[in-house]
Design an enzyme around this catalytic site. Structure first.
Site, mmCIF file in Angstrom:
data_model
loop_
_atom_site.group_PDB
_atom_site.id
_atom_site.type_symbol
_atom_site.label_atom_id
_atom_site.label_comp_id
_atom_site.label_asym_id
_atom_site.label_seq_id
_atom_site.Cartn_x
_atom_site.Cartn_y
_atom_site.Cartn_z
ATOM 1 N N HIS A 143 -67.994 -26.076 -5.805
ATOM 2 C CA HIS A 143 -68.232 -25.982 -4.441
ATOM 3 C C HIS A 143 -68.796 -24.448 -4.123
ATOM 4 C CE1 HIS A 143 -65.210 -22.488 -4.520
ATOM 5 N NE2 HIS A 143 -64.668 -23.169 -5.220
ATOM 6 N N CYS A 165 -62.441 -22.382 -10.411
ATOM 7 C CA CYS A 165 -63.635 -23.551 -9.961
ATOM 8 C C CYS A 165 -64.720 -22.894 -10.389
ATOM 9 C CB CYS A 165 -63.458 -23.483 -8.332
ATOM 10 S SG CYS A 165 -61.746 -24.506 -7.680
#
Length: 335
Positions: A292, A310
């Protein structure tokens, strides 16, 4: 049922007594029971998916005998392909091929006598390198990434109309006449020698020699790995929240998602807690790890790992990847 289409052929069928002789009546009944209990099969009919997408079978109720259920779901492919079953929940099993499906192909399958087919898109393979702080993307074997954003050149300035320059001349070309300053069009003026500038003398100061110019400053568009196709600078999990090494497939693409640290056991109000909305998020684990955009970590992207696990990219890179990848495409995380 065997259906031959261009590309890969996959027949996933529920059959009685596969490879058994004599046929066990209880096994036949179990097979029929599991066939009736199938709630859904993924990929969906005519879906376009990534080359690593597994065949996912969801049952209406938890499965008590997994071995019988796996035997009831017989998987055959052409070209021949092997795979393994993985139970991700008590009522969800996926058959993961040992190799990738051929790109740009059609896969035909049948589960519980229900014929289905799906298609594969381009082979979008991504490799996240934790120590190198990079996310390398290839599409059909060719390095790929967003177009390089070079700075726009400064606007050209229009030349002054009939520009003039001061010129020192002697009237009538007579050296006995005093010199005067006149203004002539620049195109008609002969080059003039530069006037010698005397150094400024300051009492008590020692003149310093001329210093040669240093190396040129980086261009305004400079970033790590500039000009290397497919190499996207990234930031991954910090030591206390490492990004797990392994082979994954894209599970979902979420145009907008709220990331809540409490979902991974970190209270939102803790020093490491977070509650933030993120666009262009690509999920690759069930526990909530994504690729992301991470604009809040801009100074760390490509240099150090600061995330909670992440894979963070620049907003431009993350949006490009979101649009390029399909659900089921591989993501490989390595040290």
């Amino acid at each position: 049922m065997r259906v031959v289409l261009w590309g890969a052929l996959a027949v996933v069928g529920v059959s009685a007594g596969v490879g058994l002789a004599p046929v066990d009546v209880d096994l036949v009944a179990a097979n029929q029971s599991y066939r009736a209990a199938i709630a859904s099969v993924a990929p969906a009919q005519n879906a376009v998916v990534g080359i690593g997408h597994p065949i996912v079978v969801t049952f209406n109720t938890p499965v008590t005998d997994r071995r019988v259920a796996e035997r009831a779901i017989g998987v055959k492919t052409h070209p021949e392909m092997t795979g393994t079953f993985e139970w991700v929940e008590d009522n969800v099993v996926q058959w993961v091929p040992d190799d990738y499906w051929p790109a740009h192909s059609t896969v035909a399958l049948s589960v519980g006598n229900i014929p289905l087919q799906f298609k594969t898109g381009p082979a979008v393979i991504s490799v996240a390198d934790i120590s190198d702080h990079t996310f390398v993307v290839t599409i059909d074997g060719v390095a790929a990434g967003p177009p390089e954003q070079a700075p726009e050149p400064p606007p050209e300035q229009a030349p002054e109309p009939n520009p003039e320059v001061p010129v020192r001349v002697t009237l009538a070309n007579d050296p006995r006449m005093p010199e005067v300053m006149v203004r002539l069009p620049a195109k008609d003026a002969a080059p003039q020698p530069p006037e010698k500038q005397e150094p400024l003398a300051i009492p008590g100061m020692t003149p310093t020699p001329d210093i040669p110019p240093g190396p040129p400053l980086p261009s305004p568009h400079h970033r790590l790995h500039w000009g290397k196709p497919g190499v996207l600078p990234a930031t991954m999990g910090r030591p206390e929240y490492p990004t797990p090494v392994g082979k994954y497939t894209v599970l979902a693409k979420e145009g907008s998602v709220t990331m809540d640290s409490s979902s991974v056991g970190i209270p939102v109000d803790a020093p490491d807690g977070y509650l933030i909305d993120v666009d262009h998020a690509v999920r690759f684990t069930r526990r909530g790890l994504f690729v992301h955009p991470a604009p809040w970590a801009e100074n760390s992207i490509g240099y150090q790992n600061v995330s909670h696990g992440c894979i963070g990219l620049s907003p431009t890179d993350a949006e490009w990847y979101f649009n390029a990848v399909n659900v089921g495409d591989p993501i490989i995380v390595q040290e």
